[in-house]
Design an enzyme around this catalytic site. Structure first.
Site, mmCIF file in Angstrom:
data_model
loop_
_atom_site.group_PDB
_atom_site.id
_atom_site.type_symbol
_atom_site.label_atom_id
_atom_site.label_comp_id
_atom_site.label_asym_id
_atom_site.label_seq_id
_atom_site.Cartn_x
_atom_site.Cartn_y
_atom_site.Cartn_z
ATOM 1 C CG HIS A 16 8.927 -10.515 1.022
ATOM 2 N ND1 HIS A 16 8.774 -11.786 1.531
ATOM 3 C CD2 HIS A 16 7.858 -9.816 1.471
ATOM 4 C CE1 HIS A 16 7.667 -11.847 2.248
ATOM 5 N NE2 HIS A 16 7.095 -10.666 2.227
ATOM 6 N N GLY A 65 0.789 -1.222 0.000
ATOM 7 C CA GLY A 65 0.000 0.000 0.000
ATOM 8 C C GLY A 65 0.818 1.266 0.000
#
Length: 186
Positions: free
Chosen positions: A142, A63
């Site tokens: 990640h 987001g």
């Protein structure tokens, strides 16, 4: 966004992930927006928490980058939402031309003014580092599609191009640190 889509947007990143049925979390949920009064009240609570905290860690996700034109994965127009519906995901700005958002810049200011100690990011788009957030104040869960690391000395190289993945594979480039020459990994 003519000319800004490329093989390096959210959709191409998603194509490089290991396929799996369960994507985790809800897909396609609508975004929630507070009215102005409720939003202002929550901001004041957050300010109070920041002022009174001894340590502050912030977790960010997709987001934070959507206003930069980068697609998310689970939102109403997300890559995985489109995949589940059997439709082509909407065009996403390429990670290499996306610019940090106002939220990225606000986090830099909070870190610089010692209100935030660490930002943990679930994003691979590299926008936190491009915003000027110090590496020492960032944990990328990640990985980062623009980062290579020397397998010998640990030197990190932030590139202005997608290095090919986040799978710890050798990229074909070598460390230019004096006396090292180790292979770089994505």
């Amino acid at each position: 966004m003519v000319g800004t889509e490329s093989k390096y947007g959210a959709s191409s990143y998603a194509e490089r992930l290991t396929p799996r049925q369960e994507k985790g979390g809800g897909l396609g949920n609508p975004e929630h927006r507070d009215d102005e009064f409720v939003g202002a009240s929550k901001i004041m609570k957050l300010v109070d928490l920041l002022r009174n905290s001894k340590k502050c860690v912030i977790l960010t996700g997709a987001g934070i980058s959507t206003s930069a034109g980068v697609s998310d994965f689970r939102g109403p127009n997300g890559v995985w939402t489109a995949e589940k519906k059997g439709v082509t995901p909407p065009a996403s700005k390429s990670f290499d031309v996306a610019n940090p958002t106002l939220t990225h810049m606000a986090l830099v200011g909070l870190v610089q003014n010692s209100h935030v100690d660490l930002v943990i990011s679930q994003n691979v788009d590299g926008l936190h580092l491009r915003s000027g957030l110090p590496r020492a104040n960032l944990a990328e869960l990640h990985g980062n599609l623009f980062m290579e690391t020397c397998e010998v000395c640990g030197m990190e190289y932030l590139r202005d191009f997608d290095v090919g993945g986040i799978s710890c594979r050798r990229t074909g480039r070598v460390c230019d640190r004096s006396g090292c020459g180790g292979a770089l990994r994505d």
